[in-house]
Structure formats: structure tokens, C-alpha cells
Design an enzyme around this catalytic site. Structure first.
Site, PDB file in Angstrom:
ATOM      1  N   GLY A  46      11.259   2.699   0.466  1.00  0.00           N
ATOM      2  CA  GLY A  46       9.713   2.900  -0.226  1.00  0.00           C
ATOM      3  C   GLY A  46       9.613   3.298  -1.579  1.00  0.00           C
ATOM      4  CB  CYS A  95       8.495  12.483  -0.365  1.00  0.00           C
ATOM      5  SG  CYS A  95       7.435  11.479  -1.482  1.00  0.00           S
ATOM      6  CG  HIS A 137       6.108   8.134   2.630  1.00  0.00           C
ATOM      7  ND1 HIS A 137       6.467   8.893   3.732  1.00  0.00           N
ATOM      8  CD2 HIS A 137       6.594   8.158   1.355  1.00  0.00           C
ATOM      9  CE1 HIS A 137       6.694  10.327   2.775  1.00  0.00           C
ATOM     10  NE2 HIS A 137       6.584   9.385   1.291  1.00  0.00           N
ATOM     11  CD  GLU A 138       6.752   4.690   0.361  1.00  0.00           C
ATOM     12  OE1 GLU A 138       5.510   5.481  -1.036  1.00  0.00           O
ATOM     13  OE2 GLU A 138       7.221   5.255   0.005  1.00  0.00           O
ATOM     14  CG  HIS A 141       3.627   8.046  -1.754  1.00  0.00           C
ATOM     15  ND1 HIS A 141       3.668   9.658  -2.395  1.00  0.00           N
ATOM     16  CD2 HIS A 141       4.959   7.813  -1.355  1.00  0.00           C
ATOM     17  CE1 HIS A 141       4.680  10.171  -2.587  1.00  0.00           C
ATOM     18  NE2 HIS A 141       5.930   9.175  -1.678  1.00  0.00           N
TER      19      HIS A 141
END
Ligand code: K1U
Ligand code: ZN
Length: 179
Positions: A46, A95, A137-138, A141
Site C-alpha cells: 500500500g 510502514c 492503515h492507508e 495516513h
């Protein structure tokens, strides 16, 4: 297509909330291409635009990990989680902005996400397994949140210090002409 450098934590751009995308034009398609190329090259599953210093709500992902399997690249613009399961799952996350650091993070096991595609069409899809972990997770961000923000302060500080050291070494290497 262009490989773009990935920001390393700590960086204020990784803590900022990204802006919604309003224009679905050729520049956006070119950014998505660059993001996918950069993600595959890293390699990663990702990547979110803020990791490239671009504060726009764009993410790419492809969680197909098996060698020789058909890739499934996805581009999500202005994504939001519209439903999340009560069931949680734990995954040891990494990450690309925090290289070589991994920690277990607990998140909803299944999420339904709504986003706009590159053609400007609204899409909804349910994700589970690694895809569910990755899309959350993305999206984090895009909201200036990193997986280490889920950890205890001491562990987070330890990782941040390691990253500060890594950045000093990378800067020293670049100054002395190494890549
Ligand atoms: O957003 C990022 O920094 C990318 C990150 C995504 C991610 C990984 C694990 C759990 C949730 C989200 C990565 O891709 S780290 C690299 C990675 O996990 C990987 C790399 C190569 C093959 C398989 C996995
Ligand atoms: Zn990340």
C-alpha cells in the site's frame, strides 16, 4: 511513470490531514501511476499520497503477495470507512515511512469502504483479511496517523529515535555522495 522518494518518519507532512481531491484529471491519473510504481518498487502492499509529501486523499494498494499471481492494483480517492465489524483482527504491521519496524495493531476485521475511482465514479466494497488491515492503515495516513500511534508511548518513542538516527545517517550518506 516516475519513482518518487518516500518520506521517513518523523516528518510534519506525515502528521497532517490530507485534502479531498476535487479534480479528476490527467495529473491525478499520473500521480496514481507514480504511486503504484513507487509502491511495487519499495516493495509494499500500500501507499498513501502523504508518504510522498502530497497532501491529497489518494491511496493505492495491492495485497496480492503470492509470486506469479495476477496483480490487483487499486486506486482509492477520497476513501471513507462506512461500516466496520465489531470483530477485530491483529496483524503485525510495517510502514514504508518507518522502515524495518513492525508491531502488532488491532483493527476491525472487516470494513466497508466508499471511494471515488479515477473516472470519478463512486464505488463501495467490503474488505477483509490483509486487504482490510491495509486499507485502514492507508486511510490513517490520509488523516496524519501512523501505526506507531497505536503503540504504548515508550515503544513509539523508541521507534521514533531509531528513525531520527536513520535519517541522520541517510543525510550524511547523501552529503558524501552515496545513494
Ligand atoms: O503504507 C505503507 O507504509 C505501506 C505498508 C502497508 C501495510 C503493511 C502491513 C500492514 C498494513 C499496511 C507496506 O506495504 S509495508 C511492506 C509490506 O508489508 C510488504 C512488503 C512486501 C511484501 C509484502 C508485504
Ligand atoms: Zn504506512
Amino acid at each position: 511513470m516516475t519513482l518518487r522518494p518516500i518520506l521517513i518518519h518523523p516528518d510534519p507532512r506525515l502528521k497532517a490531514k490530507a485534502d479531498p481531491v476535487a479534480e479528476f484529471d490527467r495529473d491525478l491519473a499520473a500521480l496514481a501511476d507514480d504511486m503504484l510504481e513507487t509502491m511495487y518498487d519499495a516493495p509494499g502492499i500500500g501507499l498513501a499520497a502523504p508518504q510522498l509529501g502530497i497532501l491529497k486523499r489518494v491511496l493505492v494498494m495491492d495485497c496480492v503477495k503470492e509470486e506469479n499471481a495476477t496483480p490487483e492494483p487499486m486506486v482509492l480517492i477520497n476513501p471513507t470507512v462506512i461500516e466496520a465489524s465489531e470483530d477485530l483482527s491483529v496483524y503485525e504491521e510495517g510502514c514504508l515511512s518507518i522502515p524495518e519496524q513492525y508491531a502488532e495493531v488491532e483493527r476491525p476485521a472487516v470494513v466497508k469502504v466508499e471511494w471515488t475511482d479515477l473516472a470519478g465514479k463512486q464505488v463501495q466494497q467490503e474488505f477483509d483479511g490483509l486487504w482490510a488491515t491495509c486499507v485502514q492503515h492507508e486511510i490513517d495516513h490520509l488523516n496524519g496517523k501512523l501505526f506507531i500511534d497505536y503503540l504504548k508511548p515508550l515503544k513509539r518513542q523508541m521507534i521514533t529515535r531509531k528513525m531520527q538516527k536513520l535519517k541522520r545517517e541517510l543525510a550524511r550518506g547523501a552529503k558524501n555522495g552515496r545513494s
